[in-house]
Design a protein around this motif. Structure first.
Motif: not given
Length: 327
Positions: A115-119
């Motif tokens: 999983w990852f975070t963008v903005g």
């Protein structure tokens, strides 16, 4: 104690790190190489160590290296805490999950990828290697506790179609190690071993209405992720491996100052360090040459021996996933 944050946001790869998830150290190898579909990416010299673990738990075969591996992650957590970063940890796999993995094996060792975070967007991806497909599960409760109460969007890719063991199938595949964020521009690496074209297109379509531009970055087929070729240290400064960028840098990065590393250095994870903020960077003492280049440019370098983690083809960025990088 670091205050708990309810904000979830990532402004860039080098924005001040406020809340981060640090990986666990669980790995049971697939029962045989044919299940992988690709050769496992490992640091040079690691093949002999990993050859003994097909179908077995890494810690059972190499208990001393397992203890050292866990100590590496604990030291990373301690350094981050010392710098005022809130550190969270995924849980371990339970017995039911381990049994369900069967011959494909399981991994809970690089939280960067599932999983990852963008903005203000948290995305559950889909991993191409079968033994990593369940790697999201140990993070799921953490995401429910932190992301659902926040203002961030929380989405997941469509599940890939079922394919025979040893064949990746049609995807989509999208892995966090391939995703680098620079404000409203997102770079996505595509080598064929991890993120595929469909995964890249899905992310570009999802993020476009929110004002993001998603740029595809070509990688050679032996390079697992984009963070094995590029590290954005601060605005205008990067570590890069030109040999791993056959089409060159994306246009937005071509004017940046580059600290170049060789193919051998990149294979050992020289580009997989971790900025704590624009003035502080974590890397392995193996890369002291790179560290001195950073220090000459005013960057404070924290060194942590990550030699066991690097056996598995990842280092500091792979071992962490930000929930808050802002300010």
């Amino acid at each position: 104690m670091v205050a708990e944050s309810t904000e979830v946001r990532l402004d860039s790869e080098f924005a001040p790190l406020r809340t981060v998830v640090v990986s666990r150290c669980e790995f049971r190898a697939p029962a045989g190489a044919a299940i992988l579909g690709h050769s496992m990416p490992v640091e040079a010299g690691a093949a002999e160590i990993l050859e003994a673990v097909w179908g077995k738990d890494f810690g059972a075969v190499h208990p001393e290296k397992q203890a050292a591996w866990e100590a590496e992650r604990e030291e990373l957590a301690a350094v981050l805490t010392r710098h005022g970063v809130e550190v969270l940890r995924p849980r371990l796999f339970n017995d039911v999950e381990k049994a369900a993995a069967g011959d494909t094996g399981y991994a809970n060792f690089f939280v960067r990828d599932p999983w990852f975070t963008v903005g203000e967007h948290v995305v559950e991806g889909v991993l191409q290697f079968p033994h990593r497909r369940r790697e999201i599960l140990p993070s799921r409760q953490l995401l429910l506790d932190r992301v659902l109460p926040s203002a961030a969007h929380y989405v997941s890719l469509p599940q890939p179609e079922i394919a025979p063991l040893g064949a990746p199938g049609a995807g989509p595949f999208l892995e966090g190690g391939d995703v680098l964020v620079l404000g409203a521009e997102v770079f996505v690496g595509c080598s064929g071993m991890a993120t595929d074209e469909l995964g890249y297109r899905w992310l570009a379509k999802y993020l476009k209405p929110f004002g993001f531009t998603v740029t595809r970055v070509e990688l050679p087929p032996h390079v697992l992720h984009l963070d094995c070729a590029i590290s954005l240290v601060r605005d205008g400064l990067m570590i890069s491996c030109p040999a791993r960028l056959p089409a060159g840098l994306p246009a937005a990065l071509r004017d940046w100052e580059q600290i170049e590393v060789s193919e051998d250095e990149a294979a050992a994870m020289a580009t997989n360090g971790l900025p704590i903020d624009p003035g502080t960077y974590i890397t392995d003492p193996q890369f002291e040459r790179v560290g001195k280049e950073l220090e000459a440019r005013g960057i404070t370098v924290e060194y942590i021996d990550f030699s066991v983690s690097r056996l598995f083809g990842g280092a500091f960025r792979c071992s962490t996933q930000p929930l808050l990088r802002a300010g």
